[in-house]
Scaffold this active site. Structure first.
Site, PDB file in Angstrom:
ATOM      1  N   ASP A 243       0.866  -1.190   0.000  1.00 56.58           N
ATOM      2  CA  ASP A 243       0.000   0.000   0.000  1.00 56.58           C
ATOM      3  C   ASP A 243       0.894   1.228   0.000  1.00 56.58           C
ATOM      4  O   ASP A 243       1.882   1.266   0.738  1.00 56.58           O
ATOM      5  CB  ASP A 243      -0.898  -0.010   1.264  1.00 56.58           C
ATOM      6  CG  ASP A 243      -2.114   0.893   1.118  1.00 56.58           C
ATOM      7  OD1 ASP A 243      -1.943   2.052   0.688  1.00 56.58           O
ATOM      8  OD2 ASP A 243      -3.223   0.441   1.444  1.00 56.58           O
TER       9      ASP A 243
ATOM     10  N   SER B 122     -16.458  -2.906  -9.540  1.00 60.63           N
ATOM     11  CA  SER B 122     -17.483  -1.966  -9.062  1.00 60.63           C
ATOM     12  C   SER B 122     -18.739  -2.023  -9.913  1.00 60.63           C
ATOM     13  O   SER B 122     -18.666  -2.244 -11.131  1.00 60.63           O
ATOM     14  CB  SER B 122     -16.905  -0.550  -9.121  1.00 60.63           C
ATOM     15  OG  SER B 122     -17.921   0.400  -8.923  1.00 60.63           O
TER      16      SER B 122
ATOM     17  N   TYR C 175     -13.952   6.700 -13.353  1.00 63.88           N
ATOM     18  CA  TYR C 175     -13.725   5.653 -12.346  1.00 63.88           C
ATOM     19  C   TYR C 175     -14.286   4.313 -12.837  1.00 63.88           C
ATOM     20  O   TYR C 175     -13.590   3.304 -12.861  1.00 63.88           O
ATOM     21  CB  TYR C 175     -14.367   6.064 -11.016  1.00 63.88           C
ATOM     22  CG  TYR C 175     -14.479   4.926 -10.033  1.00 63.88           C
ATOM     23  CD1 TYR C 175     -13.338   4.347  -9.485  1.00 63.88           C
ATOM     24  CD2 TYR C 175     -15.731   4.416  -9.666  1.00 63.88           C
ATOM     25  CE1 TYR C 175     -13.447   3.284  -8.601  1.00 63.88           C
ATOM     26  CE2 TYR C 175     -15.845   3.366  -8.785  1.00 63.88           C
ATOM     27  CZ  TYR C 175     -14.697   2.802  -8.252  1.00 63.88           C
ATOM     28  OH  TYR C 175     -14.806   1.748  -7.390  1.00 63.88           O
TER      29      TYR C 175
ATOM     30  N   LYS D  61     -12.425   0.621 -13.951  1.00 61.42           N
ATOM     31  CA  LYS D  61     -12.748  -0.697 -13.377  1.00 61.42           C
ATOM     32  C   LYS D  61     -13.150  -1.674 -14.484  1.00 61.42           C
ATOM     33  O   LYS D  61     -12.794  -2.849 -14.454  1.00 61.42           O
ATOM     34  CB  LYS D  61     -13.863  -0.562 -12.338  1.00 61.42           C
ATOM     35  CG  LYS D  61     -13.432   0.161 -11.067  1.00 61.42           C
ATOM     36  CD  LYS D  61     -12.499  -0.698 -10.221  1.00 61.42           C
ATOM     37  CE  LYS D  61     -12.045   0.009  -8.969  1.00 61.42           C
ATOM     38  NZ  LYS D  61     -11.183  -0.808  -8.102  1.00 61.42           N
TER      39      LYS D  61
END
Ligand code: UDP
Length: 317
Positions: A31, A115, A139, A143
């Protein structure tokens, strides 16, 4: 089994880390902490503070790993409209790097955070996995591009993969180390905003003239703990050369006003709200058809909207 959790210090990733550890998996975390919080990484877990865009970081993170749960990425619709290049770089290019490094390291199992934004404005609800994919913002487009990349990767290199298309994730997990909850800055999500609403700064209701029963948008909320349960079931049922796509929601819809009512009940007082204009890009109704996850994964979400608001409230208290 050792699982690399990318984005393992974010809201959903840190919850996954905790539950996987409880269930006896070994964990590595990658991360960059751009939106996550390093303090969520449990002691003793292999934690590389690094980027999907850095092959060296990825190679290091993949050492000894059997499978990847890939949560890392940019996830704000509004920000993606302002910064489409950033979203393409981190989400699409980052995942391309991950797939290449997985190939080099011989890691062949992947569970990906996709998503419902891949579908865009639905033609029919509940939404099936076979519904048209017409994202309405960058966005969702990233995805979808990643889902398509994983399908190709699975066909070309035989990886076993699942994309899990989240609807609205909410709630919190009480871990041994305290509550793991949403800590976004700025916070854009409905339930945290409702629970932080005050008379001076009431939560905005984005649109009261939608074509729904009470005029506010309807969404399908799923508890983060149920969501991670589905990830583990997906991980355990992966098949070489196959890329499965599953919707994850509850299969039920709640309007914004119904969420406010549930939160008011949990809080013990009427939460103040202010009727406001529609938010750009919001579809009126998003509800998942979750029958595929139920039948193929044996997954049943067990926590309702009351649990989601109560757990978030407890985590914020
Ligand atoms: N929403 C709202 N006020 C807020 C945040 C969200 O009315 O402060 C509405 C939003 O328009 C949507 C629903 O609540 O209809 C869920 O929004 P959220 O941002 O939580 O998730 P999204 O559906 O955008 O993924």
């Amino acid at each position: 089994m050792r699982v690399l959790v990318t984005g393992g210090t974010g809201y959903i990733g840190s919850t996954a880390v905790d539950i996987l550890l409880e269930q006896g998996y070994e964990i590595s975390i990658l991360d960059d902490c751009s939106t996550g919080h390093a303090d969520t990484a449990p002691a003793g877990v292999s934690f590389i503070q690094g980027s999907l865009l850095n092959s060296g970081d990825l190679a290091q993170a993949l050492v000894g790993v059997d499978a990847v749960m890939h949560f890392a990425g940019k996830s704000l619709v509004g920000e993606s409209v302002e910064k489409p290049d950033l979203y393409h770089q981190v989400n699409v290019d980052g995942t391309r790097n991950l797939l290449d490094e997985m190939h080099k390291s011989g890691v062949k199992k992947l569970v990906f955070s996709s998503s419902a934004a891949t579908y865009g404005e639905p033609e029919q609800v509940p939404i099936l996995e076979s519904a048209p994919t017409k994202p309405t913002n960058p966005y969702g487009a990233t995805k979808l591009a990643i889902d398509q990349m994983i399908t190709a990767e699975s066909a070309a290199r035989g990886i076993a993969a699942a994309s899990l298309r989240y609807f609205n994730v909410a709630g919190a997990l009480k871990s041994k180390r305290g509550w793991l909850a949403e800590r976004h800055n700025p916070e854009t999500h409905l339930i945290p905003n409702v629970l932080r609403s005050t008379e001076e700064n009431p939560v905005k209701i984005f649109g009261t003239d939608w074509p729904t029963a009470d005029g506010t948008c309807v969404r399908d909320y799923v508890h983060v703990v149920d969501l991670i349960d589905a990830h583990i079931k997906a991980l355990e049922t992966l098949t070489a050369g196959v890329h499965e796509i599953y919707n994850l929601g509850s299969g039920d819809g709640y309007s914004v006003r119904e969420v406010v009512a549930a939160a008011s009940k949990a809080a013990g007082h009427q939460i103040p709200t202010i009727d406001s204009p529609r938010r750009a890009g919001d579809p009126a109704v998003l509800i998942a058809d979750i029958n595929k996850a139920k039948s193929k994964l044996g997954w049943v979400p067990t926590r309702g909207i009351e649990d989601m608001v109560a757990d978030t409230l407890a985590a914020f208290s």
